[in-house]
Motif scaffolding. Structure first.
Motif, PDB file in Angstrom:
ATOM      1  N   ASP A 194       5.366   0.461  -1.433  1.00  0.00           N
ATOM      2  CA  ASP A 194       6.831   0.686  -2.396  1.00  0.00           C
ATOM      3  C   ASP A 194       6.326   1.107  -3.900  1.00  0.00           C
ATOM      4  OD1 ASP A 194       9.403   0.212  -2.506  1.00  0.00           O
ATOM      5  OD2 ASP A 194       8.944  -1.570  -3.928  1.00  0.00           O
ATOM      6  N   SER A 195       5.082   0.728  -4.356  1.00  0.00           N
ATOM      7  CA  SER A 195       4.505   1.083  -5.770  1.00  0.00           C
ATOM      8  C   SER A 195       4.399   2.683  -5.810  1.00  0.00           C
ATOM      9  CB  SER A 195       3.501   0.345  -6.134  1.00  0.00           C
ATOM     10  OG  SER A 195       3.999  -1.059  -6.194  1.00  0.00           O
ATOM     11  N   SER A 196       3.673   3.057  -4.792  1.00  0.00           N
ATOM     12  CA  SER A 196       3.335   4.435  -4.572  1.00  0.00           C
ATOM     13  C   SER A 196       4.493   5.531  -4.688  1.00  0.00           C
ATOM     14  CB  SER A 196       2.524   4.573  -3.396  1.00  0.00           C
ATOM     15  OG  SER A 196       2.951   4.678  -2.330  1.00  0.00           O
ATOM     16  N   ARG A 226       4.355   5.448  -8.776  1.00  0.00           N
ATOM     17  CA  ARG A 226       3.190   5.505  -9.240  1.00  0.00           C
ATOM     18  C   ARG A 226       1.849   5.562  -8.342  1.00  0.00           C
ATOM     19  NH1 ARG A 226       3.315   0.976 -13.894  1.00  0.00           N
ATOM     20  NH2 ARG A 226       1.499   2.317 -14.727  1.00  0.00           N
ATOM     21  N   VAL A 250      -1.555   3.072  -7.845  1.00  0.00           N
ATOM     22  CA  VAL A 250      -2.079   2.657  -6.341  1.00  0.00           C
ATOM     23  C   VAL A 250      -3.297   3.146  -6.037  1.00  0.00           C
ATOM     24  CG1 VAL A 250      -1.414   2.589  -4.152  1.00  0.00           C
ATOM     25  CG2 VAL A 250       0.331   2.385  -5.750  1.00  0.00           C
TER      26      VAL A 250
END
Length: 65
Positions: free
Chosen positions: A21-23, A26, A30
């Motif tokens: 989800d973070s990738s 950002r 990651v």
């Protein structure tokens, strides 16, 4: 012993999901986080972490695994 295996598996799936989800927004963050941990991360964590990374980043993480 069974409980700790189950807990580790759940943790790996949760960490993988957070990285996946973070990738989206950002990927460099990651990549910087997973690269030094790739040698000890679970397959699920690695698979989810590299999905949205650049080809070069993905290859670096997989090579470090």
């Amino acid at each position: 012993m069974r409980c700790s295996r189950r807990r580790n598996s759940s943790s790996a799936k949760a960490i993988g999901w957070v990285l996946h989800d973070s990738s989206r927004k950002r990927p460099d963050l990651v990549f910087d986080w997973i690269l030094p941990r790739a040698h000890r991360a679970s397959g699920v964590t690695i698979r989810e972490a590299v999905k949205r990374l650049s080809t070069e980043q993905r290859e670096a993480v997989l090579a470090a695994r």
